[in-house]
Design a protein around this motif. Structure first.
Motif, short mmCIF file in Angstrom:
data_model
loop_
_atom_site.label_atom_id
_atom_site.label_comp_id
_atom_site.label_asym_id
_atom_site.label_seq_id
_atom_site.Cartn_x
_atom_site.Cartn_y
_atom_site.Cartn_z
N MET A 54 0.81 -1.21 0.00
CA MET A 54 0.00 0.00 0.00
C MET A 54 0.85 1.28 0.00
O MET A 54 0.31 2.36 0.12
N THR A 71 0.30 5.02 -2.13
CA THR A 71 -1.10 5.37 -2.38
C THR A 71 -1.49 6.57 -1.54
O THR A 71 -0.93 6.82 -0.47
N THR A 72 -2.49 7.29 -2.02
CA THR A 72 -2.98 8.44 -1.26
C THR A 72 -3.89 7.98 -0.14
O THR A 72 -4.29 6.81 -0.07
N ASP A 73 -4.22 8.91 0.75
CA ASP A 73 -5.09 8.56 1.87
C ASP A 73 -6.48 8.16 1.39
O ASP A 73 -7.09 7.24 1.96
N ASN A 74 -6.98 8.81 0.36
CA ASN A 74 -8.31 8.45 -0.15
C ASN A 74 -8.31 7.06 -0.76
O ASN A 74 -9.24 6.27 -0.53
N GLU A 75 -7.27 6.76 -1.53
CA GLU A 75 -7.18 5.42 -2.11
C GLU A 75 -7.07 4.36 -1.02
O GLU A 75 -7.71 3.30 -1.09
N PHE A 76 -6.27 4.64 -0.01
CA PHE A 76 -6.12 3.69 1.08
C PHE A 76 -7.44 3.49 1.82
O PHE A 76 -7.80 2.35 2.18
N SER A 77 -8.18 4.56 2.04
CA SER A 77 -9.47 4.45 2.74
C SER A 77 -10.46 3.62 1.94
O SER A 77 -11.20 2.79 2.51
N ILE A 78 -10.48 3.83 0.64
CA ILE A 78 -11.40 3.06 -0.21
C ILE A 78 -11.03 1.57 -0.19
O ILE A 78 -11.89 0.69 -0.06
N LYS A 79 -9.74 1.26 -0.30
CA LYS A 79 -9.31 -0.13 -0.28
C LYS A 79 -9.59 -0.77 1.08
O LYS A 79 -10.00 -1.93 1.16
#
Length: 528
Positions: A120, A123-131
């Protein structure tokens, strides 16, 4: 080489010409049956038998498993709907282990295992939150799919957005929606539905049960027990009571059939059980006081107090006029006793200790209040109804009466002998003979075995006839006179002017009399 082959061919033709028409047909049929038998046996042993390894697959999982099987050169069979995959029966266990070890069957969801597979970083914080949200939903789907009645599920979670502003408690709560696809013939009782609500609620932060909605594939809501209406609760209770009644009747029917089937035969007994149950739940509190010494009905003496008084008097003074005093009762006679008087007073106080018992009694969840059993028995001789003797019928009725009596022991009712006898019915009837059930595999093997036996019998018969024919021919040959030396034809070499005429004569001799032509060639070779 060619001469040897020609001799064998001629010998074969000679032997074949000695057979009669029936013998020739028998021999040919035997050969054909042997060939068919070999073809059938080879086909059955070389045919690949498939067994279902995976069912209710999601499209993504089916594609991954299909790609794995093709890369491993494992034959497979895909169902018409693409949700089931079959592999050779001998490889089912190995394929299942390999697929699970590689994580190919995920039921269409991902879990926290994706953290171990993919890095991970970057990755950006938004991408990490979605995943991360996808992984939480995937873990919940896998938990719900572990239920035997659930084929697949879909979970959608909505988390509150982080903000620096203060919000009320309700705005900080999460919500979840779940759709479960139940397997055909399965259903979820209220306890399993409540467990599903608790699994979702405890797996997500700030997610109360009230914010969860669960429905099945038909769109019917599966409510939580505390949030369900009284009508739904009563319907669930009625369904549970019906299931208990049905299970009780089914178990009793199996026990009766196993008991009587062991005596009369499993296919000669058909029982029918109808029960009436009371599902009223009662709670009772009993405060009992019982003596310690039950024989004398007395308790234990804890303390004893005795008080004894004695009085002695020397007589009474002379009284006045009766009933004239200020405190006297009118017309009450005055005391005129004289002399001495004695009196005693005895007072005894005993404290006993007894047993004080407090019982809280809760009745059983159901009670059998009425039971009727009817049993149909086929006579030992199907064509003779009188073969079912009265003694056998009475024995069966006594067994059923004991079953009914023990089942109604807690009904708080007393039944007379006539009432108990009316609850048991035994009748004789000739049942339809069960049709034999054979599978396709057994039918194939039956025909293969029959054809093989017939082929062997025909082969033995043909061999025996050939043997007899051969022995008979040898005996006939022995009786024949000695062979007369064969005279070979000669060719007029002097009158032949051209080579073509010689060649034509030789061809004519070879066509009409091949044996003589062969012997002539041998003679020429020997002379040279």
């Amino acid at each position: 080489m060619n001469e040897t082959v020609l001799q064998y061919v001629n010998r074969t033709k000679e032997i074949w010409g000695r057979f009669s028409k029936g013998q020739k047909i028998t021999f040919i049929a035997t050969i054909v049956l042997l060939i068919l038998t070999l073809i059938l046996v080879t086909y059955n042993f070389s045919k690949t038998e498939y067994a279902t390894a995976f069912t209710e697959l999601q499209p993504g999982d089916a594609a991954a498993i299909k790609q794995y099987l093709e890369s491993s050169n494992i034959p497979y069979r895909l169902s018409d709907d693409g949700r089931s995959i079959g592999v050779p029966r001998t490889q089912v266990a190995a394929v299942k282990i390999d697929v699970e070890s590689q994580g190919l069957n995920t039921n269409g969801s991902i879990g926290y295992g994706a953290f171990r597979e993919n890095s991970m970083f970057g990755t950006t914080d938004n991408e990490f939150s979605i995943k991360k949200l996808d992984m939480i939903q995937g873990e919940l789907q896998q938990l719900i799919n572990s239920n035997t009645a659930v084929a697949s599920s879909k979970v959608v979670i909505t988390l509150p957005e982080d903000t620096v502003f203060l919000r009320n408690e309700q705005d900080q709560q999460s919500t979840a929606s779940v759709v479960v696809h139940l397997k055909p013939g399965y259903s979820l009782d209220q306890n399993k539905i409540d467990t599903m609500y608790q699994l979702v609620s405890k797996s997500v932060k700030n997610l109360p049960v009230e914010n969860i909605t669960i429905s099945d594939q038909s769109g019917d809501l599966l409510p939580y027990s505390k949030n369900s209406s009284p009508h739904i609760a009563s319907a669930n209770a009625a369904a549970m009571q019906f299931e208990i009644k049905k299970q009780f009747e089914e178990d009793l029917r199996k026990e009766i059939k196993a008991l009587l089937g062991g005596i009369l035969g499993p296919e000669k007994v058909i029982p029918m059980v109808i029960a009436t149950m009371n599902f009223d739940k009662k709670n009772r509190v009993e405060n009992l006081v019982t003596p310690v010494n039950e024989e004398e009905q007395r308790g234990i003496e804890i303390s004893v107090q005795e008080l004894q008084r004695s009085y002695t008097s020397s007589g009474a003074d002379a009284g006045g006029i009766a009933g004239t005093g200020a405190t006297d009762i009118p017309n009450y006679p005055a005391s005129s006793a004289t002399g001495t008087g004695e009196s005693e007073e005895l007072h005894r106080t005993v404290n006993y200790e007894v047993n004080r018992i407090t019982q809280q009694i809760e009745s059983s969840p159901f009670t059998v209040t009425d039971l009727t059993i009817s049993v149909g028995i086929e006579p030992p001789d199907r064509n003779n109804p009188e073969s079912l003797t009265p003694e056998m019928r009475n024995a069966v009725e006594n067994i059923l009466l004991s079953v009914v009596s023990s089942s109604l022991a807690n009904s708080d009712k007393t039944f007379s002998a006539e009432e108990m006898a009316s609850k048991v019915n035994v009748f004789d009837y000739t049942f339809a003979a069960p049709e034999p059930v054979t599978s396709a595999t057994s039918i194939n093997w039956f025909w293969v075995g029959g054809i093989a036996i017939a082929a062997l019998m025909l082969a033995g018969l043909g061999g025996y006839m050939v043997y007899r024919r051969k022995n008979g021919t040898v005996e006939e040959d022995e009786e024949l006179p000695e062979a007369v030396p064969m005279e070979y034809p000669t060719i007029d070499y002097e009158n032949v002017s051209k080579d073509q005429q010689v060649r034509k004569q030789l061809e004519t001799l070879a066509k009409k009399k091949p044996d003589e032509f062969v012997n002539l060639l041998r003679t020429w070779l020997a002379d040279e």
